[in-house]
Design an enzyme around this catalytic site. Structure first.
Site, PDB file in Angstrom:
ATOM      1  N   GLU A  28      12.964  -8.302   4.085  1.00 16.84           N
ATOM      2  CA  GLU A  28      12.654  -8.944   5.360  1.00 16.84           C
ATOM      3  C   GLU A  28      12.294 -10.396   5.074  1.00 16.84           C
ATOM      4  O   GLU A  28      11.688 -10.715   4.059  1.00 16.84           O
ATOM      5  CB  GLU A  28      11.486  -8.229   6.045  1.00 16.84           C
ATOM      6  CG  GLU A  28      11.936  -6.937   6.689  1.00 16.84           C
ATOM      7  CD  GLU A  28      10.802  -6.184   7.344  1.00 16.84           C
ATOM      8  OE1 GLU A  28       9.819  -6.805   7.787  1.00 16.84           O
ATOM      9  OE2 GLU A  28      10.901  -4.944   7.408  1.00 16.84           O
ATOM     10  N   LYS A  36      16.973   3.746  -4.945  1.00 16.09           N
ATOM     11  CA  LYS A  36      16.190   2.964  -3.983  1.00 16.09           C
ATOM     12  C   LYS A  36      14.683   3.132  -4.236  1.00 16.09           C
ATOM     13  O   LYS A  36      13.927   2.160  -4.276  1.00 16.09           O
ATOM     14  CB  LYS A  36      16.558   3.419  -2.558  1.00 16.09           C
ATOM     15  CG  LYS A  36      15.712   2.813  -1.460  1.00 16.09           C
ATOM     16  CD  LYS A  36      15.910   1.315  -1.345  1.00 16.09           C
ATOM     17  CE  LYS A  36      14.872   0.714  -0.417  1.00 16.09           C
ATOM     18  NZ  LYS A  36      14.942  -0.732  -0.350  1.00 16.09           N
ATOM     19  N   PHE A  92       8.514 -11.492  -8.653  1.00 10.95           N
ATOM     20  CA  PHE A  92       7.558 -10.426  -8.315  1.00 10.95           C
ATOM     21  C   PHE A  92       6.390 -10.351  -9.280  1.00 10.95           C
ATOM     22  O   PHE A  92       5.930  -9.271  -9.642  1.00 10.95           O
ATOM     23  CB  PHE A  92       8.292  -9.069  -8.235  1.00 10.95           C
ATOM     24  CG  PHE A  92       8.662  -8.752  -6.834  1.00 10.95           C
ATOM     25  CD1 PHE A  92       9.766  -9.316  -6.255  1.00 10.95           C
ATOM     26  CD2 PHE A  92       7.861  -7.922  -6.058  1.00 10.95           C
ATOM     27  CE1 PHE A  92      10.088  -9.068  -4.936  1.00 10.95           C
ATOM     28  CE2 PHE A  92       8.172  -7.667  -4.741  1.00 10.95           C
ATOM     29  CZ  PHE A  92       9.297  -8.245  -4.176  1.00 10.95           C
ATOM     30  N   GLY A 128       2.287  -5.032   1.228  1.00  9.49           N
ATOM     31  CA  GLY A 128       2.250  -4.289   2.497  1.00  9.49           C
ATOM     32  C   GLY A 128       3.665  -4.074   2.964  1.00  9.49           C
ATOM     33  O   GLY A 128       4.581  -3.947   2.153  1.00  9.49           O
ATOM     34  N   CYS A 134       7.932  -0.755   3.705  1.00  5.47           N
ATOM     35  CA  CYS A 134       8.656  -0.056   2.632  1.00  5.47           C
ATOM     36  C   CYS A 134       7.809   0.335   1.430  1.00  5.47           C
ATOM     37  O   CYS A 134       7.673   1.512   1.127  1.00  5.47           O
ATOM     38  CB  CYS A 134       9.833  -0.913   2.182  1.00  5.47           C
ATOM     39  SG  CYS A 134      11.088  -1.046   3.458  1.00  5.47           S
TER      40      CYS A 134
END
Ligand SMILES: NC(=O)c1ccc[n+]([C@@H]2O[C@H](COP(=O)([O-])OP(=O)(O)OC[C@H]3O[C@@H](n4cnc5c(N)ncnc54)[C@H](O)[C@@H]3O)[C@@H](O)[C@H]2O)c1
Length: 438
Positions: free
Chosen positions: A153, A205, A250, A258, A261
């Protein structure tokens, strides 16, 4: 190709629009009539950079349609994507109710061979369940493909248009061929289409999200230790990340992860491990660290102002769980604001795009500001919770003038010590030595 995408949320809407943008005919289906009516007029219910323009163009060029009529959509399509939500249930497992319901509806509606693609994030074995649900409703041939989505997102359109990889879990050559044809325009920069079995695709995933969550909790632990021993996590992060085996991505300490996902996917993979007779102690720790991290900024506030925060006014910059989205699902800002309110503080909140989302949660319990500087008026301190770009180079002089006391609790390490010291701020970052007021 003729495609329908069922579930028009962050994933379905972006996927459907991007498939249309590459020349396919796409029907997006949702049960939320208000959303469909808005989308038919080109009004986009979520904030995602670049999305509105693509939707409007593809609507105008008649490659993209929105409807609540699933039956007609399935009958008009060769490939049907399922992209409904898979929220967390009370025991941590993913709720497959929506996915299975849609599978049954596809089964009832189909009038010939279909490829049914599960794009929602679903536990290992779900493709089999989807297949059973469809088979119970139809005698027509079909194949079930697992095609997890890896978009972020805030950069969803870009990620979808130029994915690092496309994972396709399937066994039927016919379905694999159709999926490869569909995705070829998106992987022209040599990034791979990875073909594997359904179970491996489903697992990929969860493994990817669990690993990313682990990196965040790891660097947060390192950051907390840095604070105790007087090291600077910004330097440590650079030193670590330069190792090619580690990389820089990351590894940013902050107020915890948060979003819709990571929290639910970490829970779901732990649950899958339990159901299969295994524990997953590493991910239990990742979760525990993350929960603790969401309270860290308030702990620093309490360290400075005391347990009782009645009479204090705090400005919050950033409410969304990350920048460039309005999504507040599981956002650390919620934990932070609730804790400050519980202690009696007054909250003056600003976010570039998620004030409407925030109003749904906090109603009149906090005050909302469209402009970031307005939130600072008479504030005892500022808490930075989301790293929106526009917060990176503020006018410190103006901030100092507006605030009652120049104190910044920075949950995203946006500023440099020497600048804050020069500017006369008390500054509390994460994993770095604080600057106390002169
Ligand atoms: N949001 C992300 O960044 C992201 C990234 C990768 C994967 N995923 C996964 O993709 C899936 C969807 O996530 P999302 O964030 O887009 O969810 P979302 O909640 O934003 O959207 C889901 C949509 O499905 C619709 N819906 C629910 N039941 C329906 C039904 N029976 N028929 C038609 N529509 C129905 C809802 O009205 C809603 O619009 C989840 O499994 C999620 O884990 C999400």
């Amino acid at each position: 190709m003729k495609i329908c995408v069922i579930g028009t949320g962050y994933v379905g809407l972006v996927a459907g629009t991007c498939f249309a943008e590459s020349g396919n005919d796409v029907i997006c289906v949702d049960i939320d009539e208000t959303k469909i009516t808005a989308l038919q007029k080109g009004s986009v219910p979520i904030y995602e950079p670049g999305l509105e323009e693509l939707i409007r163009r593809n609507l105008a060029e008649r490659r993209l349609w929105f409807t609540d009529d699933l039956v007609s959509a399935v009958r008009a399509s060769e490939i049907c994507f399922i992209a409904v939500g898979t929220p967390e249930t009370s025991n941590g497992a993913a709720d497959l109710g929506g996915v299975i319901k849609v599978a049954e509806e596809i089964g009832s509606a189909m009038n010939g061979y279909r490829v049914v693609v599960c794009k929602s994030t679903v536990p290992v074995g779900t493709a089999d369940k989807v297949g059973e649900a469809i088979r119970a409703k139809t005698d027509h041939d079909f194949d079930v493909v697992s095609n997890p989505e890896f978009l972020k997102e805030g950069a969803a359109v870009e990620d979808f248009m130029k994915p690092d990889r496309v994972v396709i879990g399937a066994s039927s050559p016919r379905a694999i061929d159709l999926m490869q044809t569909l995705y070829e325009p998106f992987v022209r920069t040599e990034n791979p289409i990875l073909i594997m079995d359904n179970r491996s695709a489903e697992m990929t995933k969860y493994a990817a999200n669990a690993f990313l969550a682990t990196r965040i909790s790891f660097i947060n632990e390192i950051a907390n230790l840095c604070e105790r021993v007087g090291a600077d996590v910004a330097d440590v992060r650079r030193g670590m990340g330069s190792d090619r085996r580690i990389g820089h991505h990351f590894l940013f300490p902050g107020v915890g992860y948060g979003g819709s996902c990571f929290p639910k996917d970490v829970q779901a993979i732990i649950r899958t491990a339990h159901e299969n007779g295994l524990g997953f102690p590493l991910l239990n720790a990742v979760e525990e660290v993350n929960e603790r991290q969401k309270h860290l900024l308030v702990e620093k506030v309490v360290g400075r102002f005391g347990e009782d925060l009645r009479g204090y006014r705090f400005a919050i910059w950033g409410l969304a769980f990350k920048p460039r989205t309005d999504d507040m699902r599981e956002a650390p800002s919620i934990v932070i604001i609730e804790e400050l309110l519980r202690r009696g503080a007054r909250i003056e909140a600003h976010d570039p795009v998620s004030l409407n989302e925030a109003r749904k949660r906090f109603a009149d319990r906090i005050t909302y500001h469209r402009l970031n500087y307005d939130a600072l008026e008479d504030a005892d301190a500022l808490l930075i919770v989301t790293d929106w770009n526009e917060f990176r180079r503020p006018d410190f002089g103006r901030m100092r003038q507006l605030m009652k006391t120049p104190i910044v609790f920075d949950g995203r390490n946006l500023y440099e010590h020497d600048v804050m010291r020069e500017q006369g701020f008390a500054y509390y970052p994460i994993g770095r030595v604080a600057v106390e007021a002169r």
